[in-house]
Scaffold this motif. Structure first.
Motif, PDB file in Angstrom:
ATOM      1  N   ASN A 184       0.827  -1.205   0.000  1.00  0.00           N
ATOM      2  CA  ASN A 184       0.000   0.000   0.000  1.00  0.00           C
ATOM      3  C   ASN A 184       0.866   1.262   0.000  1.00  0.00           C
ATOM      4  O   ASN A 184       0.585   2.237  -0.708  1.00  0.00           O
ATOM      5  CB  ASN A 184      -0.925   0.006   1.210  1.00  0.00           C
ATOM      6  N   ALA A 185       1.928   1.234   0.804  1.00  0.00           N
ATOM      7  CA  ALA A 185       2.822   2.397   0.866  1.00  0.00           C
ATOM      8  C   ALA A 185       3.536   2.615  -0.464  1.00  0.00           C
ATOM      9  O   ALA A 185       3.652   3.750  -0.948  1.00  0.00           O
ATOM     10  CB  ALA A 185       3.834   2.214   1.991  1.00  0.00           C
ATOM     11  N   PHE A 186       4.020   1.533  -1.062  1.00  0.00           N
ATOM     12  CA  PHE A 186       4.705   1.667  -2.345  1.00  0.00           C
ATOM     13  C   PHE A 186       3.739   2.144  -3.436  1.00  0.00           C
ATOM     14  O   PHE A 186       4.123   2.914  -4.329  1.00  0.00           O
ATOM     15  CB  PHE A 186       5.333   0.333  -2.746  1.00  0.00           C
ATOM     16  N   ARG A 187       2.488   1.709  -3.373  1.00  0.00           N
ATOM     17  CA  ARG A 187       1.504   2.193  -4.348  1.00  0.00           C
ATOM     18  C   ARG A 187       1.279   3.696  -4.192  1.00  0.00           C
ATOM     19  O   ARG A 187       1.129   4.426  -5.183  1.00  0.00           O
ATOM     20  CB  ARG A 187       0.173   1.456  -4.154  1.00  0.00           C
ATOM     21  N   GLN A 188       1.251   4.166  -2.945  1.00  0.00           N
ATOM     22  CA  GLN A 188       1.111   5.613  -2.704  1.00  0.00           C
ATOM     23  C   GLN A 188       2.315   6.363  -3.275  1.00  0.00           C
ATOM     24  O   GLN A 188       2.165   7.428  -3.886  1.00  0.00           O
ATOM     25  CB  GLN A 188       0.994   5.888  -1.197  1.00  0.00           C
ATOM     26  N   ALA A 189       3.515   5.801  -3.076  1.00  0.00           N
ATOM     27  CA  ALA A 189       4.717   6.436  -3.618  1.00  0.00           C
ATOM     28  C   ALA A 189       4.666   6.462  -5.140  1.00  0.00           C
ATOM     29  O   ALA A 189       5.030   7.463  -5.775  1.00  0.00           O
ATOM     30  CB  ALA A 189       5.956   5.693  -3.137  1.00  0.00           C
ATOM     31  N   GLN A 190       4.200   5.345  -5.751  1.00  0.00           N
ATOM     32  CA  GLN A 190       4.083   5.289  -7.206  1.00  0.00           C
ATOM     33  C   GLN A 190       3.119   6.341  -7.739  1.00  0.00           C
ATOM     34  O   GLN A 190       3.355   6.937  -8.794  1.00  0.00           O
ATOM     35  CB  GLN A 190       3.601   3.906  -7.629  1.00  0.00           C
ATOM     36  N   THR A 223      11.195   2.286  -5.965  1.00  0.00           N
ATOM     37  CA  THR A 223       9.874   1.947  -5.421  1.00  0.00           C
ATOM     38  C   THR A 223       9.276   0.761  -6.172  1.00  0.00           C
ATOM     39  O   THR A 223       8.702  -0.159  -5.564  1.00  0.00           O
ATOM     40  CB  THR A 223       8.926   3.158  -5.509  1.00  0.00           C
ATOM     41  N   ARG A 224       9.408   0.758  -7.464  1.00  0.00           N
ATOM     42  CA  ARG A 224       8.844  -0.337  -8.260  1.00  0.00           C
ATOM     43  C   ARG A 224       9.533  -1.651  -7.939  1.00  0.00           C
ATOM     44  O   ARG A 224       8.879  -2.706  -7.853  1.00  0.00           O
ATOM     45  CB  ARG A 224       8.957   0.015  -9.743  1.00  0.00           C
ATOM     46  N   PHE A 225      10.837  -1.623  -7.771  1.00  0.00           N
ATOM     47  CA  PHE A 225      11.564  -2.842  -7.428  1.00  0.00           C
ATOM     48  C   PHE A 225      11.149  -3.338  -6.040  1.00  0.00           C
ATOM     49  O   PHE A 225      10.904  -4.537  -5.830  1.00  0.00           O
ATOM     50  CB  PHE A 225      13.067  -2.573  -7.460  1.00  0.00           C
ATOM     51  N   ALA A 226      11.058  -2.394  -5.079  1.00  0.00           N
ATOM     52  CA  ALA A 226      10.646  -2.777  -3.728  1.00  0.00           C
ATOM     53  C   ALA A 226       9.220  -3.337  -3.732  1.00  0.00           C
ATOM     54  O   ALA A 226       8.912  -4.296  -3.005  1.00  0.00           O
ATOM     55  CB  ALA A 226      10.749  -1.570  -2.790  1.00  0.00           C
ATOM     56  N   LEU A 227       8.353  -2.745  -4.539  1.00  0.00           N
ATOM     57  CA  LEU A 227       6.988  -3.252  -4.646  1.00  0.00           C
ATOM     58  C   LEU A 227       6.987  -4.687  -5.166  1.00  0.00           C
ATOM     59  O   LEU A 227       6.242  -5.555  -4.657  1.00  0.00           O
ATOM     60  CB  LEU A 227       6.183  -2.346  -5.585  1.00  0.00           C
TER      61      LEU A 227
END
Length: 548
Positions: free
Chosen positions: A459-465, A474-478
């Motif tokens: 959810n956090a990575f989607r917000q960052a995206q 961010t995409r790699f971490a997601l």
């Protein structure tokens, strides 16, 4: 500007912005004129230009009785400084606003309100966050001083008076000397000066009158040159003694002299012999108090046969008398030459009030210093001094729990040392303050991921995206969190997209190689041999396992 009530009798306003300070100008000038203890270094024309160079650190306490629309009856200009002690903790100290340049410091007051106003100032300062209050070169009556310092609890604070005696020449800089000027220069020569001084001064002033020597006064076309001439002669005389402090002293004096000339408070005569400058004086002019104040001098050390100082001081005193001035002030220091001019003595007070435990009052930093502290903590963090940096971040947050940059900094630091739970706490606070920062969402996701809370991380990575769609880390971490939840197809899609793009982020280093390795591993998961070796990846196996 903020206001602090001090009972029904006196209110203290705290002025920290230039536009608010400008509104104080008329009251400042009015109080300066009526206060018998006021002196040039607390006047608007001298002090405010100096204060402006300390943006973010100066503040002015202004007191008025009764209602907010009442006129001010007292003003106390101060300056905040932030330092670090030997244990690596930051602390604040308060100085008089004119510190480092003003020979005298103090407050200005309507005489009938002075005692109550200074009591109110003392109560206000005692509640601020600081560990040391420097009262240097304080030129105030004992009654006013006691009204102020009497507000500091002996349970919390201690007071120490100190002297200002130069070890090199034994000059006491708490002793001050000034000549009271009569109505005529002849009276001054005949009744005030000694015979030898009078005869020498008359003889050399005749040389000036005849043109053998000449005195030129700085004007708009020459003041820059004359200031540099003065400072260079002063440097030759005193530079070695000042050591590492020389350049800072030169810079401050240059700034003060330029500002004073522009404000109309500087008189700078230079003594010439032909085209050779023999010496110069910087003298401040106070037309309100009818005083000239000698600030600094420089002379050609090779011109031994000509009493440069005597000539220039005599010239200034003559002009002062002719223009109705009452005092020629030699300021601080008991150098022997001053006694030849018929002076009387006064003193300034030097003392420090400090907290007995060495920490700021209330163990909190002053809010005005937090950004300065943050910059220093950042340097310490970047230098790898992690324990000291952590202490600095915690000090900032103790004073301002919502200081965004400190929350990010300590979150980053704690994550690096593996304390992901506390790092997460700070980042949760930060994301509520700054929800528009993709970096904050990204780091929040990383901490959730480190704690294996992958749903939250996704959810956090989607917000960052949503805020920075092209940020590759961010995409790699997601993809990593998706893979951890066996959402392999989604992870493969993201990684395939990353590998196929020309990554723009320099700081990710070998991100492409990591993505390729992870993609290869995920594709292997779909192969039957891999699932047989890792039965937990088989959905049917997981359903059976869940039943038991």
């Amino acid at each position: 500007m903020s206001s602090i009530g001090m009972g029904a009798q006196m209110q203290v306003d705290v002025i920290t912005e230039i536009d608010e300070l400008e509104k104080l100008h008329a009251d400042w000038d009015r109080l300066y004129e009526v206060d018998p203890e006021a002196q040039l270094f607390v006047s608007w024309n001298w002090l405010v230009p100096y204060m402006r160079h300390y943006k973010g650190t100066w503040f002015v306490l202004a007191a008025r009785p009764g209602t907010p629309d009442a006129p001010y009856v007292a003003i106390l200009p101060l300056r905040m400084r932030t330092r670090m002690n030997k244990t690596g903790l930051f602390f604040n100290e308060i100085n008089m606003a004119g510190n480092n340049a003003a020979d005298y410091t103090g407050a200005i007051c309507a005489p009938e309100h002075a005692e109550k106003a200074l009591q109110a100032f003392g109560r206000h300062v005692a509640q601020m966050g600081w560990s040391r209050l420097n009262l240097e070169n304080l030129r105030m009556s004992r009654e006013r001083i006691f009204a102020f310092i009497g507000q500091f609890s002996r349970d919390i604070f201690a007071l120490s008076e100190f002297s200002r005696v130069n070890s090199a020449d034994n000059v006491d800089n708490c002793r001050c000397f000034a000549a009271t000027l009569p109505e005529s220069f002849d009276t001054y020569l005949d009744d005030v000066l000694g015979t030898n001084t009078r005869q020498r001064l008359r003889r050399f002033l005749r040389k000036v009158a005849s043109g053998e020597l000449r005195i030129a006064r700085a004007d708009a076309s020459t003041y820059e040159r004359d200031i540099e001439t003065l400072l260079e002669m002063w440097r030759i005389k005193w530079g070695a003694r000042k050591g590492d402090r020389l350049e800072a002293i030169m810079s401050t004096n240059r700034r003060v002299l330029r500002d004073s000339f522009k404000a109309g408070t500087l008189f700078l005569p230079t003594l010439w012999q032909g085209e050779r400058p023999l010496g110069a004086l910087a003298v401040f002019v106070d037309p309100v108090k009818k005083s000239l104040l000698f600030f600094m001098a420089g002379r050609d050390e090779e011109a031994r046969s000509i009493p440069v100082g005597l000539i220039l001081h005599g010239h200034c005193i003559k002009l002062a008398i002719e223009n109705g001035f009452a005092t020629y002030d030699f300021l601080r220091g008991d150098e022997p030459y001053k006694f030849a001019f018929g002076v009387t003595e006064s003193r300034v007070n030097c003392a420090a009030i400090y907290t007995k435990n060495g920490s700021n009052v209330g163990d909190r930093l002053d809010p005005r210093s937090l950004d300065t502290v943050f910059l220093e903590v950042t340097k310490i963090h970047q230098a790898g001094q992690l324990a000291r940096a952590e202490n600095g971040y915690r000090q900032i947050l103790a004073s301002d729990p919502l200081h965004a940059r400190a929350l990010y900094g300590i979150g980053q630091l704690l994550a690096a040392k593996g304390d992901h739970r506390e790092a997460l706490e700070h980042l949760v606070t930060l994301v509520a303050i700054d929800p528009a920062s993709f970096k904050v969402w990204h780091r929040l996701g990383c901490e959730l991921q480190a704690l294996s809370r992958h749903d939250g991380a996704i959810n956090a990575f989607r917000q960052a995206q949503a805020l920075a769609a092209d940020f590759a880390p961010t995409r790699f971490a997601l993809a990593k969190s998706l893979a951890a939840l066996e959402r392999v197809d989604e992870a493969i899609e993201i990684l395939t997209g990353l590998i196929g793009e020309r990554l723009q982020v320099r700081s990710v280093g070998n991100l492409r190689q990591k993505a390729e390795a992870m993609l290869q591993s995920l594709r292997q998961r779909g192969q039957p041999s891999y699932i047989m070796m890792n039965p937990q990846l088989n959905p049917a196996f997981r359903r059976v396992q869940a039943a038991f």
